[in-house]
Design an enzyme around this catalytic site. Structure first.
Site, mmCIF file in Angstrom:
data_model
loop_
_atom_site.group_PDB
_atom_site.id
_atom_site.type_symbol
_atom_site.label_atom_id
_atom_site.label_comp_id
_atom_site.label_asym_id
_atom_site.label_seq_id
_atom_site.Cartn_x
_atom_site.Cartn_y
_atom_site.Cartn_z
ATOM 1 N N GLY A 69 5.033 2.400 -10.735
ATOM 2 C CA GLY A 69 4.163 3.574 -10.709
ATOM 3 C C GLY A 69 4.129 4.351 -12.006
ATOM 4 O O GLY A 69 3.626 5.468 -12.067
ATOM 5 N N GLY A 114 1.610 -2.365 -6.265
ATOM 6 C CA GLY A 114 1.494 -1.063 -5.610
ATOM 7 C C GLY A 114 0.121 -0.459 -5.864
ATOM 8 O O GLY A 114 -0.874 -0.837 -5.248
ATOM 9 N N GLY A 115 0.051 0.470 -6.803
ATOM 10 C CA GLY A 115 -1.165 1.241 -7.070
ATOM 11 C C GLY A 115 -2.430 0.400 -7.179
ATOM 12 O O GLY A 115 -3.468 0.739 -6.588
ATOM 13 N N HIS A 145 13.103 -2.169 -0.813
ATOM 14 C CA HIS A 145 12.305 -1.560 -1.888
ATOM 15 C C HIS A 145 13.086 -0.392 -2.488
ATOM 16 O O HIS A 145 13.775 0.338 -1.768
ATOM 17 C CB HIS A 145 10.956 -1.084 -1.337
ATOM 18 C CG HIS A 145 9.988 -0.747 -2.426
ATOM 19 N ND1 HIS A 145 10.057 0.431 -3.138
ATOM 20 C CD2 HIS A 145 8.959 -1.442 -2.963
ATOM 21 C CE1 HIS A 145 9.098 0.439 -4.054
ATOM 22 N NE2 HIS A 145 8.425 -0.693 -3.972
ATOM 23 N N TRP A 177 0.815 -1.227 0.000
ATOM 24 C CA TRP A 177 0.000 0.000 0.000
ATOM 25 C C TRP A 177 0.841 1.266 0.000
ATOM 26 O O TRP A 177 0.321 2.358 -0.168
ATOM 27 C CB TRP A 177 -0.923 0.010 1.235
ATOM 28 C CG TRP A 177 -2.044 -0.980 1.183
ATOM 29 C CD1 TRP A 177 -2.290 -1.910 0.202
ATOM 30 C CD2 TRP A 177 -3.085 -1.151 2.153
ATOM 31 N NE1 TRP A 177 -3.415 -2.645 0.517
ATOM 32 C CE2 TRP A 177 -3.920 -2.190 1.718
ATOM 33 C CE3 TRP A 177 -3.377 -0.525 3.369
ATOM 34 C CZ2 TRP A 177 -5.035 -2.626 2.426
ATOM 35 C CZ3 TRP A 177 -4.493 -0.950 4.096
ATOM 36 C CH2 TRP A 177 -5.312 -1.988 3.622
ATOM 37 N N LYS A 178 2.132 1.114 0.279
ATOM 38 C CA LYS A 178 3.011 2.288 0.421
ATOM 39 C C LYS A 178 2.383 3.240 1.452
ATOM 40 O O LYS A 178 1.778 2.760 2.418
ATOM 41 C CB LYS A 178 3.260 2.930 -0.942
ATOM 42 C CG LYS A 178 3.761 1.889 -1.958
ATOM 43 C CD LYS A 178 4.291 2.443 -3.235
ATOM 44 C CE LYS A 178 4.778 1.305 -4.119
ATOM 45 N NZ LYS A 178 5.371 1.746 -5.365
HETATM 46 P P1 13P Z 1 3.122 -0.101 -8.815
HETATM 47 O O1 13P Z 1 2.348 -1.382 -8.879
HETATM 48 O O2 13P Z 1 2.310 1.083 -8.376
HETATM 49 O O3 13P Z 1 3.904 0.134 -10.080
HETATM 50 O O4 13P Z 1 4.225 -0.289 -7.647
HETATM 51 C C1 13P Z 1 5.018 -1.404 -7.659
HETATM 52 C C2 13P Z 1 5.743 -1.472 -6.370
HETATM 53 O O5 13P Z 1 6.617 -0.675 -6.078
HETATM 54 C C3 13P Z 1 5.341 -2.518 -5.414
HETATM 55 O O6 13P Z 1 6.255 -2.631 -4.372
#
Ligand code: 13P
Length: 261
Positions: free
Chosen positions: A181, A242-243, A103, A14-15
């Site tokens: 991202g 991520g997103g 990461h 989720w960051k």
């Molecule tokens: P995204 O899926 O948003 O490109 O991010 C990938 C990521 O950094 C997962 O750790």
């Protein structure tokens, strides 16, 4: 290499998104969308911000959900004068099962070195949690043909002097930095090619058993429209999302990729 008998692991990173109220809503919704049958064939980890961990843990326990609670970061010392930090020991006490480490955002924005990452992995292992170790190259490194050198260098540093038993339980995520991202994804074949080089390197470093059981994820703009092709690759055992992990409907489609046409 190989027949893929490893259990797929779909991880949502989720960051710095979703406060603990959002987290509760998200997990409740996801729990409706992901079925018992799904958990027969796939593991799912939710790598949430620190402030969400206790709320998500309570929900997982109360409703006996099969999501694996995950974190995104930790400090390598057990305790001490490290203002603002959280130790692996504290996370494991909260029921955390997986911790993302190395990461590219931590490496680039927060200056984490291979040496720091090594110590964190050791701390995570000591607390009986699973590290999700991220490796990946920049656009410039890819264009200059240095992808494997970079990725395998990070891998060697992370795995040095670890026992084959330990390495076999690790998760390693190949995340090309230029695909994070950005909406750009490595082609499934490119991802397979780097990930198969990672598995071969694990073979060299830790032997055949570790190479057969270590789980290798791809990360970088994974979504429901590209997950099926990525998961078809023989050496890819999961994804770090991520997103697209922020929306429960979309993340559920990713978790249930086997049902996508
Ligand atoms: P995204 O899926 O948003 O490109 O991010 C990938 C990521 O950094 C997962 O750790």
């Amino acid at each position: 290499m190989s027949v893929n008998f490893r259990r797929p692991l779909i991880s949502g990173n989720w960051k710095m998104n979703h406060n603990h109220f959002d987290a509760i809503q998200f997990v409740q919704k996801l729990a409706y969308l992901v079925t018992k049958e799904d958990f027969e064939v796939v593991d799912v980890s939710l790598n949430v911000p620190f402030t969400d961990i206790r709320s998500v843990q309570t929900l997982i326990d109360a409703d006996e959900l099969r999501f694996q609670l995950g974190a995104q970061h930790c400090h390598f010392e057990e305790n001490g004068a490290f203002t603002g930090e959280v130790s692996a020991a504290m996370l494991s006490k909260l029921g955390v099962k997986t911790v993302i480490v190395g990461h590219s955002e931590r490496r680039e924005i927060f200056g984490e070195s291979d040496e720091t990452i090594y110590k964190k992995i050791s701390a995570i292992v000591k607390c009986n949690m699973t590290p999700i170790i991220c490796v990946g190259e920049t656009q410039a490194e890819r264009e200059s043909g240095a992808t494997e050198e970079k990725v395998l260098g990070q891998l060697r540093s992370a795995l040095a002097q670890r026992s084959p038993e330990q390495v076999g339980k690790f998760v390693i995520a190949y995340e090309p930095i230029w695909a994070i991202g950005t909406g750009l994804t490595a082609t499934a074949q490119d991802a397979q090619s780097v990930i198969s080089a990672i598995r071969n390197e694990v073979l060299v470093l830790a032997g055949a058993e570790a190479a057969q059981s270590v789980r290798l994820q791809y990360g970088g703009s994974v979504k429901s429209s590209n997950i099926a092709e990525i998961m078809e690759q023989p050496d890819i055992d999961g994804v770090l999302v991520g997103g697209a992990s922020l929306d429960p409907d979309e993340f559920a489609r990713i978790v249930r990729y086997r049902l996508l046409a």
